[in-house]
Design an enzyme around this catalytic site. Sequence first.
Site, PDB file in Angstrom:
ATOM      1  CG  ASP A  60       2.538   1.291  10.764  1.00 59.69           C
ATOM      2  OD1 ASP A  60       2.050   1.544  11.885  1.00 59.69           O
ATOM      3  OD2 ASP A  60       2.708   2.172   9.899  1.00 59.69           O
ATOM      4  CB  SER A 110       2.944   5.763  11.353  1.00 56.23           C
ATOM      5  OG  SER A 110       2.313   4.728  12.046  1.00 56.23           O
ATOM      6  CD  GLU A 235      -6.997  -4.562  -9.293  1.00 57.90           C
ATOM      7  OE1 GLU A 235      -7.230  -5.628  -8.695  1.00 57.90           O
ATOM      8  OE2 GLU A 235      -6.035  -3.811  -8.996  1.00 57.90           O
ATOM      9  CD  GLU A 291      -5.823  -3.307  -4.493  1.00 56.60           C
ATOM     10  OE1 GLU A 291      -6.755  -2.482  -4.528  1.00 56.60           O
ATOM     11  OE2 GLU A 291      -5.955  -4.490  -4.872  1.00 56.60           O
TER      12      GLU A 291
END
Length: 524
Positions: A60, A110, A235, A291
């Site tokens: 990208d 994108s 997390e 994440e």
Amino acid sequence: MISPFLLLAIGTCFASSLVPEKEKDPKYWRDQAQQTLKNALRLQTLNTNVAKNVIMFLGDGMGVSTVTAARILKGQLHHSPGEETKLEMDKFPYVALSKTYNTNAQVPDSAGTATAYLCGVKANEGTVGVSAATQRSQCNTTQGNEVTSILRWAKDAGKSVGIVTTTRVNHATPSASYAHSADRDWYSDNEMPPEALSQGCKDIAYQLMHNIKDIEVIMGGGRKYMFPKNRTDVEYELDEKARGTRLDGLNLIDIWKSFKPKHKHSHYVWNRTDLLALDPHSVDYLLGLFEPGDMQYELNRNNATDPSLSEMVEMAIRILNKNPKGFFLLVEGGRIDHGHHEGKAKQALHEAVEMDQAIGQAGAMTSVEDTLTVVTADHSHVFTFGGYTPRGNSIFGLAPMVSDTDKKPFTAILYGNGPGYKVVGGERENVSMVDYAHNNYQAQSAVPLRHETHGGEDVAVFAKGPMAHLLHGVHEQNYIPHVMAYAACIGANRDHCASASSSGSPSPGPLLLLLALLPLGSLF
């Protein structure tokens, strides 16, 4: 103040001293050129096999200047001058250029580009998996204008499919492979306007779990979009920004699990340790969300919790490769783009080097005889490097000259616009007074912007494997998935393979000569 001409002269002398001894002998260059010529002549025998597997690597924002700078960085990380280094993609025998514009944008985004190189049709900026008849953010223009991707074509042909990205799995690039959305930013229903929800449009995370329920491998970031609003992240328990976002109360991880056949082995993992502990031979479906949002930059990666792109690609191929019918794998080095937008060239280039490492990993696990590999970018950035730097100059270093106007030095890397526009005491910042080698240093830009922008020039397409020679010139970006589908005998290109097979031919070769001779404009 040292004269800029003296600085340039010093730099030139310094560059001469860095020339490797072997390069001073003309024989070195002649032998190298002759070997390259021999390699090129061998390409006269075309690989017209059917591509059992197709792997697409999408950098990208990886424009040509980024490719060149990443090549130099890769070499310098291995203690060489850098310029002579070969990236893995440099070794591919076929190279083309791709025209990246969206149907309504000269300089693209994108989402529209992803629709082009995955679905085979150009589209408006900001939209994914829909034709140009869909207007951005207008839910009521979606129905009837959906377009399918090569991932869907591969799945319909019985192949295994996978998505690996360093961004959110519902970000622009991966979403075009499975979703149909009037707005790339509709990550969960929390980001959607009430009007779109009332008109029946679904968010992209929801579509990931429902549109193609049997995607074998999904890896990247984006955990928070899968959980109910304010659900604590596994997390980052104290980080409110990492909490779940969904207003509909759905737990999409549980839904993903419920869709999988009981006799199959499905695994959800959220950290590197659990990922690497898996035995790919006993994994049928894998969902890895490492994440809450995008994955960490490679330079910031936590080895305990965050797998590298190379590690994810290796696991994906080991799982997908079990299917005797082959596989399609989309791999995105998505944070190259983010590094550039932030003006952090060091982050961007290390992301590009890691993606190249993943390309090498995939190459070591597959064969050019039955695997078509395509490496390209969706668009470029206003990123450049210059200033008559000497051979072996640190890619993040200073140019050997100063400005004609303010007599201050500048780094070789610069941006046309972006957050690196710094004024100190009414003047351009003196870069010799800052740590321009820092991981998060923002390279100077000509125009001040909060976020640096994309560039509009063509991007490179590298290809190897069956039918790679069909990527051979300057193409519209939407041509790319048509080549991949033709090579793999999937989608709209199944019929010619069936006729070739019935006539005793082992490959899609019967139409090859015709395709090679026809002007591109006559094909689409």
